[in-house]
Design an enzyme around this catalytic site. Structure first.
Site, short mmCIF file in Angstrom:
data_model
loop_
_atom_site.label_atom_id
_atom_site.label_comp_id
_atom_site.label_asym_id
_atom_site.label_seq_id
_atom_site.Cartn_x
_atom_site.Cartn_y
_atom_site.Cartn_z
N ASP A 40 1.27 1.75 9.85
CA ASP A 40 1.44 1.45 8.42
C ASP A 40 1.77 2.72 7.66
O ASP A 40 0.98 3.67 7.62
CB ASP A 40 0.15 0.85 7.86
CG ASP A 40 0.25 0.55 6.37
OD1 ASP A 40 0.54 -0.62 6.03
OD2 ASP A 40 0.05 1.47 5.55
N TYR A 84 4.42 8.06 0.95
CA TYR A 84 3.70 8.95 1.87
C TYR A 84 4.57 10.12 2.32
O TYR A 84 4.06 11.14 2.79
CB TYR A 84 3.23 8.19 3.13
CG TYR A 84 2.25 7.07 2.89
CD1 TYR A 84 1.70 6.80 1.63
CD2 TYR A 84 1.87 6.25 3.94
CE1 TYR A 84 0.83 5.76 1.44
CE2 TYR A 84 0.98 5.20 3.75
CZ TYR A 84 0.47 4.96 2.51
OH TYR A 84 -0.41 3.90 2.32
#
Length: 275
Positions: free
Chosen positions: A49, A54
């Protein structure tokens, strides 16, 4: 009930999703994220995930290719970030994510946060991506019941997943019940309370089974029917997080853990998040 790392839940469109995966929030792009993923895959994880925000999608893609595991054996999730929400901008953001991941398709694409005034248009873009076959399942993240109800009234596809902050200090009973009633798979981010594991109940139960407080929490997640994606970059911790399939918590122990609830968030409240 999940009894093996390879076990899966069936989403509302028939797609199978692993019960336990690796989250890579705050994992550095490049060697760090690649090493973590390769360690996880070697352990037997098949779900990864990530998210656009990110900043490590390229490293995730590199690790997928380096793993030697067939693409159809992996379950890859990423998310559209808040500044990219809206119909056309979401489609563009998806293309960018896919270029970084270097994948032909995605297993699960999520709306990262319910940005007011935008998430309905964002969801329409996800519906298009799903219908066009670029994504096997679509879902949301950090959506409360009222956000899910809004989607229900204004869209055609029910989210397959709602990924939210979920742990013994934030049990979200109403949301979990709603998701179960509406065929939405709940998924826990920050299941290990960002390291705040010093709860005597968790220690005591763990001692009974020869498990750590973290392992007790992950087992509690699974027995509550919640997919869980603990983050770690340490091979030994990655292995420990997966070693939760050889014991079962009693109903009393499950209730003891649930009673730890304080409605405490370590992340933002979706209703009060400065987007």
């Amino acid at each position: 009930m999940a009894t093996h790392l390879a076990d899966t839940t069936v989403l509302n469109n028939g797609i199978k999703m692993p019960w336990l995966g690796l989250g890579v929030w705050k994992v550095k792009e490049g060697d760090e994220v690649q090493r973590a993923i390769l360690s996880a895959i070697e352990t037997g994880y098949r779900a990864i995930d990530t998210a656009a925000v990110y900043g490590n999608e390229a490293g995730v893609g590199d690790a997928i290719r380096d793993s030697g595991i067939a693409r159809d054996q992996l379950f890859i999730t990423t998310k559209v970030w808040n500044s990219d929400q809206g119909y056309e901008t979401t489609l563009k953001a998806f293309d960018e994510s896919m270029k970084k991941l270097r994948l032909d398709y995605l297993d699960l694409y999520l709306v990262h946060w319910p940005v007011q005034g935008k998430y309905l248009d964002t969801w329409k873009a996800l519906e298009k991506l799903y219908r066009d076959g670029y994504v096997r399942a679509i879902g949301v993240s950090n959506f409360h019941v009222h956000h899910l109800e809004d989607l229900k009234q204004n869209s055609e596809i029910v989210p397959a997943v709602d990924q939210v902050e979920y742990h013994p200090l934030l049990t979200q009973k109403e949301l979990l019940a709603y998701c179960k009633e509406n065929g939405i798979q709940m998924e826990a981010w920050s299941p290990l309370m960002q390291g705040n594991l010093d709860q005597p109940v968790l220690v005591e139960i763990g001692q009974k089974y020869g498990k750590s407080p973290a392992q007790v929490i992950l087992r509690w997640d699974l027995q509550n029917g919640v997919v869980t994606i603990p983050k770690s970059v340490t091979p030994e911790r990655i292995r420990q997080n997966a070693d939760v399939f050889d014991f079962t918590l009693t109903a009393e122990e499950m209730e003891q853990i649930s009673r730890l609830n304080q409605n405490k968030r370590f992340g933002p409240d979706p209703d009060n998040f400065d987007f």
